[in-house]
Each structure stands twice: as C-alpha cells, then as structure tokens.
Design an enzyme around this catalytic site. Structure first.
Site, mmCIF file in Angstrom:
data_model
loop_
_atom_site.group_PDB
_atom_site.id
_atom_site.type_symbol
_atom_site.label_atom_id
_atom_site.label_comp_id
_atom_site.label_asym_id
_atom_site.label_seq_id
_atom_site.Cartn_x
_atom_site.Cartn_y
_atom_site.Cartn_z
ATOM 1 N N CYS A 22 0.928 -1.320 -0.068
ATOM 2 C CA CYS A 22 0.083 -0.142 -0.092
ATOM 3 C C CYS A 22 0.836 1.171 0.220
ATOM 4 C CB CYS A 22 -1.025 0.005 1.208
ATOM 5 S SG CYS A 22 -2.459 1.001 1.046
ATOM 6 N N HIS A 59 -4.009 -5.061 0.758
ATOM 7 C CA HIS A 59 -3.281 -5.495 2.087
ATOM 8 C C HIS A 59 -3.698 -7.153 1.713
ATOM 9 C CE1 HIS A 59 -2.572 -1.897 4.100
ATOM 10 N NE2 HIS A 59 -3.750 -1.392 3.440
ATOM 11 N N GLU A 85 -2.489 -9.060 4.472
ATOM 12 C CA GLU A 85 -2.374 -9.490 5.627
ATOM 13 C C GLU A 85 -3.488 -9.417 6.347
ATOM 14 O OE1 GLU A 85 -1.459 -4.902 5.955
ATOM 15 O OE2 GLU A 85 -1.224 -6.394 4.470
ATOM 16 N N GLY A 94 -0.969 -15.363 38.064
ATOM 17 C CA GLY A 94 -1.892 -16.346 37.670
ATOM 18 C C GLY A 94 -2.275 -16.098 36.343
ATOM 19 N N VAL A 103 -1.610 -15.674 31.838
ATOM 20 C CA VAL A 103 -0.868 -16.590 31.078
ATOM 21 C C VAL A 103 0.539 -15.721 30.982
ATOM 22 C CG1 VAL A 103 -0.605 -17.369 28.516
ATOM 23 C CG2 VAL A 103 -2.642 -17.103 29.880
#
Length: 512
Positions: free
Chosen positions: A79, A170, A172, A225, A227
């Site tokens: 782009c 794009h 992606e 606690g 992740v």
C-alpha cells in the site's frame, strides 16, 4: 540462526497483522518504526514496507532513503510502501478523488511466482487514498483490478540484485482471501526463508540466552496467575531453576478462592514462590475511592510498595523478571509514539530503578497466541494456559464505583457461578474473556412474597484475537437464563442480571 524479516512501520493499523501472518508461516518477523532503517542488512532476509494513514503526496509524508534498500535486499512493499516506491523511483502517483476502500477482485497480468496457487479474480482488500497511475522504468505491472490499473507490480527480472514487489492491497488482512498464500510465496519462493520459527526453537534459543544473560544471579518475578507471567516464569525456571524467586500478591481483588488455588498450582509446578496476603492493605487504601483511574493508580502504587518490601527480603537479587509481550514493545516504539492512554494499567513500572535491578523479559518478542503455544511446549498446565485475560486491577474495575468488602464478595460469588457454567458447558474455551460487573444500581424485585431492593450484575463475554477489538459472544439464551437464575437464587444481594451486547470499539471490554 533463525531467518529474520524486518517490517518498517509507516503507521498502518494493519502492521502488526503482517508480523503475525509471517510468524504463522514460521518465519521470525520484527517491527521497527520507518525511520529505524538498519545500517547493516546482513542478518536480514527481507524487508517489508507497511501501509500508512499518510499520503506520499503530503508535505509531512513519511520518507526513507530507498537507496539503502532497493536492490540490496528482497523487498515487499504494501500500500503506502508501494506508492512510495512508485513515487520516488519515477512512476506516477496521484491522490484519488475518493478513497479506494473495500473488497476487489485481483486480475493477474502474468504467471508471476508471487501469485502461484492463487485463483484469478481472488478477493483482495483495498484501503488507500492514493492511486498508482504508472510504474517506474524497470518495473512491470503484474496485477490489476476492474477499477485500478496497478494492483501489484515488481522490478523486472535481472534489473536489480534483489527483487522489489509492490502491492496496492493488503494481503495481511483476512478479507484478502489468499493473502496468506501471497505472503508465503514471497517468503518461500522469492526470498527462500527456512521457516524454522517454531515454539520449540523459541524455547531452546530463549533458554540458552537466559542462561548466558543471567549467569549465577538471582531473579525476582511477580506472578499473577495470568498467562504471560506464568509462561515467563516457566521459561526462567527452565533456564535458571531456583535462582528464580516468585512473588504472588493477594490484593483482595482476585476471583473467589483464586489466591489459594493459583498459589497451589505454582507450588505444584515447582516454583520457588512467596505468597503475600496484602488484601487489607489494598482495601484500606481504596476506601472511599470511586474514580476508576484513581483506583488503578492506587492499586499500582500499593503493588509496587508490597513487591518492593518483599523483594528486599530476598538476598542477592540482581534482575527483575517481567511478562512484557510484543504488542507492548511495539506500542512503546510505534511510528506515532505511545498511543493515547485509554486507561492506565497495573504493572511494576518504576521498580527496576527503586530496587536497582536489571530487567529480563523472556516474552518480549511474542504475541499473545504465541505465548500460549510456548506455554504448551514447556508443559504449563492447560487450565493456566487457557485462562482468560484478567485485568491487573482485578475486581476493583468490575465493581463500579466505591469498593466495599461486601460488594467485592457479591461480584466474586456471581462471577464464580458464571465462570463455572462456562466451563461446564464447554463455552469457556470458545470465548476470549468473560466476567461479571457489579453495577452501582439497585432495583426492585420480588422473591417469594417479599419485596427486594438489591444490586444488578452485568455479564460480559467477548470473542477476540488479541483484545484490540472484540465482539460480544452470542451465548445461548437457555444458558444465560440458567446463569441468571442461579446468581439471583444463590447470591443474596443481587436480584437482577443483564447481558452486555456492546462491541469494542466503541465500548471497551472492561467497564472501568
């Protein structure tokens, strides 16, 4: 050594997606602001120029020295990147009368390797205000759409030592249905990357680096606690064993019985951990405070005070471990600088200086989904890996307004019922995040022959990939009815349950 691709960020909202897609293809990708072009390209296999909200025709257009890159390394320009190549190398770029935005059908002009395996008329996604009218000398158009004559172009074979590919769409975004294949063709067939970026390779490389970086020093890490901190701790433990000392603070704002359960989990995992019950201290400091930003700042300050006190009890600490992940890193060095603060977050900012510690961040190059994959690879229990995100300030921002022990208890009980039903029904692992919000609203109800005047709780449940955007989860009505009934019947003090059906944006996931 893992092959590396560098993405130069010109400010596109989709830049992170490019990195995520490449990593899905097992290729290691990093993002840097457009003005951080490296002096040496030796360790890089390719460079990608991102899109941008700017126009190459603006006075304040974001520019780079293309002579450092063109022909020196394989390039993919998306782009704005494509428009920059066209404009600066002698093509013609003009501002469009209207923004070209939305779906289009790709019409390929030849059988270029970039489009191998892509069907003609494949759907792509456009989002740009400039149009490329003609390409520079030494370049050839390889695709168009029904509306624009230049959807993709490339340097002629043999024109440069390394090819330059340019896309005015794009690849992606998921709206470009074969976008991942296009990126794969560039990485595999044009560049020839080895695609060895896997959770296993990351763990091996990271453990080795951590051992070299830390040596015989000791590290302190605050576990929550969640992740990120759990996986960061597990990597450090794998690298340095009991040289890692973890601190888990109960701020009185955790879910029901969470402090005891998570502490037991960590002990079972073999962590050298100190549990600190500071709940009274936090609640005393929060007494009478209703403003959400003030609540967050108080919690952050008190956490730092408690963590500092506990850390000073541990001898020979030289490092502070943190669960920083890649979106946090990108945010701090983005082309626009740090984003406008939507809300402050509970973290350990300021601690390294206070404690005179160096920082170690084992996850700083990973996205959230990659953190979970790494956690699974090193054997972190599934119920911790799959745990929903939980706000740093905890229930302080899910109990709206002034906090009291009774309000926190009401929220904990209602939340416990909601989460229990999500887990038992199989919905917990299908959604991104769920919780209850205790509203500062009482309403009239009838239970038996008695009139009640009690609190209202809102159920919040959303689906998301990274928390940046979110859709409310379409939980079955029968499920919601059961949760509502159990909360009202089992939690004395709540007589009304509502379900939040707001998306992010414009709403946020949390209410405060």
């Amino acid at each position: 050594m893992t092959d590396k691709v560098l993405i130069l960020d010109f400010g596109s909202q989709y830049t992170q997606l490019i990195a995520r897609r490449l990593r899905e293809l097992n290729v290691y990708a990093e993002i840097q602001p457009f003005n951080k072009v490296p002096n040496e390209l030796g360790e890089l296999r390719a460079i990608i120029l991102s899109g941008s909200p700017f126009s190459v025709k603006d006075e304040n257009a974001l520019l780079i020295d293309l002579d450092k890159l063109v022909g020196k390394i394989p390039m993919l320009c998306v782009c704005y990147g494509a428009q920059l190549i066209a404009d600066k190398l002698g093509g013609l770029v003009e501002k469009s009368d209207k923004r070209e935005y939305g779906k289009a059908a790709l019409v390929m002009e030849n059988n270029d390797v970039l489009f191998e395996g892509i069907d003609d008329a494949s759907q792509i996604w456009m989002s740009h205000g400039d149009s490329i009218k003609s390409v520079p000398d030494g370049f050839t158009v390889i695709a168009k759409t029904n509306d624009i004559p230049v959807a993709a172009f490339k340097s002629n074979d043999g024109q440069l030592d390394h090819p330059v590919y340019c896309l005015q769409f794009h690849p992606e975004v998921t709206h470009s249905l074969n976008g991942l294949q296009i990126l794969d063709n560039f990485i595999s067939k044009v560049v020839g990357c080895d695609k060895s970026w896997t959770p296993d390779s990351f763990v091996q490389e990271t453990v080795k680096k951590l051992k070299e970086q830390i040596g015989n020093d000791r590290v302190v890490l605050g576990l929550s606690g969640g992740v990120d901190s759990t996986v960061a701790g597990s990597l450090l433990k794998k690298a340095i064993g009991d040289q890692l000392v973890c601190v888990f603070v109960d701020n009185g704002l955790l879910r029901k019985e969470e402090f005891t359960q998570v502490l037991r989990d960590y002990e079972t995992m073999g962590f050298n951990i100190v549990g600190v019950d500071a709940s009274e201290r936090f609640l005393t400091e929060l007494h009478g405070v209703s403003d959400p930003e003030k609540k967050r700042k108080i919690i952050g300050r008190v956490f730092i005070e408690v963590f500092e006190e506990e850390s000073k009890k541990i001898e020979n600490i030289k490092w502070l471990g943190q669960g920083t992940i890649y979106p946090d890193v990108i945010e701090s060095v983005s082309v626009h600088g740090p984003s406008v603060t939507i809300k402050s977050h509970h973290n350990v900012g300021g601690l390294p200086d206070k404690l005179n510690l160096k920082i170690v961040e084992p996850l700083r190059m990973l996205f959230k989904d990659e953190v979970r994959k790494v956690g699974k690879t090193i054997g972190v229990p599934a119920h911790l890996i799959n745990r929903h995100p939980f706000p740093g300030p905890g229930l302080a921002i899910r109990v709206l307004g002034e906090l009291t022990k009774d309000k926190i208890r009401l929220n904990q009980e209602a939340d416990h019922i909601f989460i229990k039903h999500l887990k038992e029904s199989g919905w917990y692992d299908k959604v991104w995040q769920a919780g209850t919000i205790l509203l500062p609203v009482k309403s009239v109800g009838v239970m038996g022959d008695e009139r009640t005047y009690e609190f209202t709780v809102a159920l919040r449940c959303v689906n998301s990939v990274d928390g940046m955007t979110a859709e409310w989860s379409e939980l079955p009505h029968q499920f919601l009815a059961k949760v509502s009934s159990d909360i009202i019947n089992q939690v004395k003090g709540i007589n009304r349950v509502v379900y939040d059906i707001s998306t992010k944006p414009p709403s946020t996931i949390e209410w405060e």
